[in-house]
Design a protein around this motif. Structure first.
Motif, PDB file in Angstrom:
ATOM      1  N   VAL A   3      34.283  -5.389   2.958  1.00 27.54           N
ATOM      2  CA  VAL A   3      33.814  -6.765   2.904  1.00 27.54           C
ATOM      3  C   VAL A   3      33.238  -6.929   1.502  1.00 27.54           C
ATOM      4  O   VAL A   3      32.375  -6.158   1.082  1.00 27.54           O
ATOM      5  CB  VAL A   3      32.731  -7.078   3.959  1.00 27.54           C
ATOM      6  N   LEU A   4      33.762  -7.907   0.799  1.00 24.54           N
ATOM      7  CA  LEU A   4      33.247  -8.238  -0.525  1.00 24.54           C
ATOM      8  C   LEU A   4      32.502  -9.555  -0.413  1.00 24.54           C
ATOM      9  O   LEU A   4      32.976 -10.476   0.267  1.00 24.54           O
ATOM     10  CB  LEU A   4      34.395  -8.369  -1.532  1.00 24.54           C
ATOM     11  N   VAL A   5      31.360  -9.654  -1.046  1.00 29.57           N
ATOM     12  CA  VAL A   5      30.568 -10.881  -0.994  1.00 29.57           C
ATOM     13  C   VAL A   5      30.503 -11.513  -2.372  1.00 29.57           C
ATOM     14  O   VAL A   5      30.511 -10.827  -3.390  1.00 29.57           O
ATOM     15  CB  VAL A   5      29.142 -10.650  -0.446  1.00 29.57           C
ATOM     16  N   ALA A   6      30.445 -12.833  -2.365  1.00 34.85           N
ATOM     17  CA  ALA A   6      30.213 -13.584  -3.599  1.00 34.85           C
ATOM     18  C   ALA A   6      28.773 -14.057  -3.568  1.00 34.85           C
ATOM     19  O   ALA A   6      28.295 -14.564  -2.548  1.00 34.85           O
ATOM     20  CB  ALA A   6      31.154 -14.786  -3.679  1.00 34.85           C
ATOM     21  N   THR A   7      28.101 -13.843  -4.672  1.00 32.88           N
ATOM     22  CA  THR A   7      26.732 -14.319  -4.799  1.00 32.88           C
ATOM     23  C   THR A   7      26.684 -15.350  -5.909  1.00 32.88           C
ATOM     24  O   THR A   7      27.394 -15.236  -6.911  1.00 32.88           O
ATOM     25  CB  THR A   7      25.752 -13.172  -5.106  1.00 32.88           C
ATOM     26  N   ALA A   8      25.877 -16.365  -5.709  1.00 30.19           N
ATOM     27  CA  ALA A   8      25.699 -17.391  -6.723  1.00 30.19           C
ATOM     28  C   ALA A   8      24.633 -16.918  -7.695  1.00 30.19           C
ATOM     29  O   ALA A   8      23.520 -16.604  -7.288  1.00 30.19           O
ATOM     30  CB  ALA A   8      25.276 -18.706  -6.069  1.00 30.19           C
ATOM     31  N   VAL A   9      24.985 -16.840  -8.956  1.00 32.40           N
ATOM     32  CA  VAL A   9      24.030 -16.422  -9.970  1.00 32.40           C
ATOM     33  C   VAL A   9      22.925 -17.458 -10.088  1.00 32.40           C
ATOM     34  O   VAL A   9      21.764 -17.150 -10.254  1.00 32.40           O
ATOM     35  CB  VAL A   9      24.740 -16.194 -11.313  1.00 32.40           C
ATOM     36  N   GLU A  10      23.276 -18.691  -9.966  1.00 30.86           N
ATOM     37  CA  GLU A  10      22.329 -19.803  -9.941  1.00 30.86           C
ATOM     38  C   GLU A  10      22.634 -20.577  -8.664  1.00 30.86           C
ATOM     39  O   GLU A  10      23.728 -20.480  -8.138  1.00 30.86           O
ATOM     40  CB  GLU A  10      22.524 -20.716 -11.158  1.00 30.86           C
ATOM     41  N   PRO A  11      21.804 -21.341  -8.116  1.00 31.41           N
ATOM     42  CA  PRO A  11      20.583 -21.876  -8.678  1.00 31.41           C
ATOM     43  C   PRO A  11      19.340 -21.051  -8.401  1.00 31.41           C
ATOM     44  O   PRO A  11      18.305 -21.317  -8.985  1.00 31.41           O
ATOM     45  CB  PRO A  11      20.468 -23.229  -7.992  1.00 31.41           C
ATOM     46  N   ALA A  12      19.411 -20.070  -7.507  1.00 32.60           N
ATOM     47  CA  ALA A  12      18.150 -19.431  -7.128  1.00 32.60           C
ATOM     48  C   ALA A  12      18.362 -17.954  -6.865  1.00 32.60           C
ATOM     49  O   ALA A  12      19.461 -17.500  -6.564  1.00 32.60           O
ATOM     50  CB  ALA A  12      17.584 -20.083  -5.868  1.00 32.60           C
ATOM     51  N   VAL A  13      17.309 -17.224  -6.962  1.00 30.36           N
ATOM     52  CA  VAL A  13      17.297 -15.816  -6.595  1.00 30.36           C
ATOM     53  C   VAL A  13      16.396 -15.699  -5.376  1.00 30.36           C
ATOM     54  O   VAL A  13      15.327 -16.302  -5.310  1.00 30.36           O
ATOM     55  CB  VAL A  13      16.766 -14.944  -7.759  1.00 30.36           C
ATOM     56  N   GLU A  14      16.865 -14.949  -4.374  1.00 29.71           N
ATOM     57  CA  GLU A  14      16.072 -14.763  -3.164  1.00 29.71           C
ATOM     58  C   GLU A  14      14.808 -13.968  -3.481  1.00 29.71           C
ATOM     59  O   GLU A  14      14.758 -13.251  -4.491  1.00 29.71           O
ATOM     60  CB  GLU A  14      16.914 -14.052  -2.109  1.00 29.71           C
ATOM     61  N   PRO A  15      13.795 -14.037  -2.636  1.00 27.68           N
ATOM     62  CA  PRO A  15      12.535 -13.328  -2.891  1.00 27.68           C
ATOM     63  C   PRO A  15      12.690 -11.835  -3.172  1.00 27.68           C
ATOM     64  O   PRO A  15      11.963 -11.268  -3.962  1.00 27.68           O
ATOM     65  CB  PRO A  15      11.730 -13.564  -1.611  1.00 27.68           C
ATOM     66  N   ALA A  16      13.684 -11.187  -2.559  1.00 25.94           N
ATOM     67  CA  ALA A  16      13.869  -9.747  -2.776  1.00 25.94           C
ATOM     68  C   ALA A  16      14.543  -9.461  -4.115  1.00 25.94           C
ATOM     69  O   ALA A  16      14.862  -8.329  -4.420  1.00 25.94           O
ATOM     70  CB  ALA A  16      14.691  -9.164  -1.641  1.00 25.94           C
ATOM     71  N   GLY A  17      14.771 -10.505  -4.919  1.00 29.63           N
ATOM     72  CA  GLY A  17      15.399 -10.312  -6.218  1.00 29.63           C
ATOM     73  C   GLY A  17      16.907 -10.344  -6.175  1.00 29.63           C
ATOM     74  O   GLY A  17      17.564 -10.111  -7.175  1.00 29.63           O
ATOM     75  N   ARG A  18      17.481 -10.645  -5.017  1.00 28.39           N
ATOM     76  CA  ARG A  18      18.936 -10.709  -4.869  1.00 28.39           C
ATOM     77  C   ARG A  18      19.385 -12.158  -4.954  1.00 28.39           C
ATOM     78  O   ARG A  18      18.660 -13.067  -4.573  1.00 28.39           O
ATOM     79  CB  ARG A  18      19.354 -10.126  -3.528  1.00 28.39           C
ATOM     80  N   THR A  19      20.580 -12.360  -5.433  1.00 28.39           N
ATOM     81  CA  THR A  19      21.119 -13.710  -5.454  1.00 28.39           C
ATOM     82  C   THR A  19      21.721 -14.015  -4.091  1.00 28.39           C
ATOM     83  O   THR A  19      22.189 -13.118  -3.389  1.00 28.39           O
ATOM     84  CB  THR A  19      22.179 -13.859  -6.558  1.00 28.39           C
ATOM     85  N   PRO A  20      21.713 -15.276  -3.675  1.00 24.74           N
ATOM     86  CA  PRO A  20      22.185 -15.618  -2.323  1.00 24.74           C
ATOM     87  C   PRO A  20      23.688 -15.394  -2.140  1.00 24.74           C
ATOM     88  O   PRO A  20      24.481 -15.679  -3.031  1.00 24.74           O
ATOM     89  CB  PRO A  20      21.848 -17.101  -2.177  1.00 24.74           C
ATOM     90  N   VAL A  21      24.066 -14.885  -0.974  1.00 26.72           N
ATOM     91  CA  VAL A  21      25.470 -14.714  -0.617  1.00 26.72           C
ATOM     92  C   VAL A  21      26.018 -16.077  -0.217  1.00 26.72           C
ATOM     93  O   VAL A  21      25.460 -16.754   0.643  1.00 26.72           O
ATOM     94  CB  VAL A  21      25.624 -13.706   0.543  1.00 26.72           C
ATOM     95  N   VAL A  22      27.117 -16.492  -0.862  1.00 30.19           N
ATOM     96  CA  VAL A  22      27.690 -17.810  -0.587  1.00 30.19           C
ATOM     97  C   VAL A  22      29.119 -17.723  -0.064  1.00 30.19           C
ATOM     98  O   VAL A  22      29.727 -18.749   0.241  1.00 30.19           O
ATOM     99  CB  VAL A  22      27.624 -18.719  -1.834  1.00 30.19           C
ATOM    100  N   GLY A  23      29.654 -16.510   0.064  1.00 35.15           N
ATOM    101  CA  GLY A  23      30.995 -16.353   0.601  1.00 35.15           C
ATOM    102  C   GLY A  23      31.319 -14.889   0.779  1.00 35.15           C
ATOM    103  O   GLY A  23      30.621 -14.015   0.254  1.00 35.15           O
ATOM    104  N   TYR A  24      32.359 -14.630   1.562  1.00 36.72           N
ATOM    105  CA  TYR A  24      32.804 -13.244   1.739  1.00 36.72           C
ATOM    106  C   TYR A  24      34.281 -13.203   2.037  1.00 36.72           C
ATOM    107  O   TYR A  24      34.890 -14.200   2.457  1.00 36.72           O
ATOM    108  CB  TYR A  24      32.017 -12.525   2.841  1.00 36.72           C
ATOM    109  N   VAL A  25      34.860 -12.041   1.824  1.00 35.32           N
ATOM    110  CA  VAL A  25      36.225 -11.751   2.230  1.00 35.32           C
ATOM    111  C   VAL A  25      36.220 -10.389   2.900  1.00 35.32           C
ATOM    112  O   VAL A  25      35.582  -9.463   2.419  1.00 35.32           O
ATOM    113  CB  VAL A  25      37.223 -11.801   1.046  1.00 35.32           C
ATOM    114  N   HIS A  26      36.889 -10.292   4.041  1.00 29.47           N
ATOM    115  CA  HIS A  26      37.068  -9.027   4.771  1.00 29.47           C
ATOM    116  C   HIS A  26      38.541  -8.676   4.612  1.00 29.47           C
ATOM    117  O   HIS A  26      39.414  -9.436   5.039  1.00 29.47           O
ATOM    118  CB  HIS A  26      36.693  -9.237   6.234  1.00 29.47           C
TER     119      HIS A  26
END
Length: 154
Positions: A54-77
């Motif tokens: 499973v590969l995930v796409a994270t948005a570099v912007e607009p925000a970084v989650e509190p744990a310092g990770r960028t939010p996951v906005v999509g995936y492919v299995h």
């Protein structure tokens, strides 16, 4: 990249991505409703399987989650398996989904390109998938219509 076009990074999914992935799986599903326990079990199985990822796409912007990770906005299995007709492995995209607010941004294209690279690295001679809602999208990425997909519930 222009400021109004989001930038994405693709990386392998991790167990801690479960909370972000489940709502995307729910968004994708039309025939079944993903259940949390079954989803967690399936994710753990896929992450432990060398023939799948499973590969995930994270948005570099607009925000970084509190744990310092960028939010996951999509995936492919995607998975690979041997096929007699192909004289080797084929790649199969089982699922691909992008959060509604990021559709049309290039995120899906990036995920499918990464899935293709992963599958080729695992020896796949081609990558295939089934769809009933996004044919034009896949044709624009160079996929060709090849077969009709049937399923029968157990």
């Amino acid at each position: 990249m222009s400021p109004d076009v989001p930038e994405f990074l693709v990386r392998p999914a991790q167990p801690e991505d479960e909370e972000a992935l489940l709502p995307l799986a729910v968004e994708l599903a039309t025939s079944f409703v993903p259940e949390r326990v079954a989803f967690a079990r399936s994710l753990a199985h896929v992450l432990a399987d060398d023939a799948a990822t499973v590969l995930v796409a994270t948005a570099v912007e607009p925000a970084v989650e509190p744990a310092g990770r960028t939010p996951v906005v999509g995936y492919v299995h995607v998975l690979v398996h041997p096929a007699f007709h192909a004289n080797g492995n084929v790649g199969w995209v089982e699922e691909v989904v992008v959060a509604p607010q990021f559709r049309g941004s290039g995120c899906g294209r990036l995920l499918l390109e990464a899935a293709g690279e992963w599958a080729r690295g695992a020896g796949a001679v081609y990558v295939a998938l089934a769809t009933r809602r996004a044919g034009e999208f896949y044709r624009a990425l160079g996929f060709e219509e090849s077969a009709v997909y049937f399923k029968k519930p157990s």
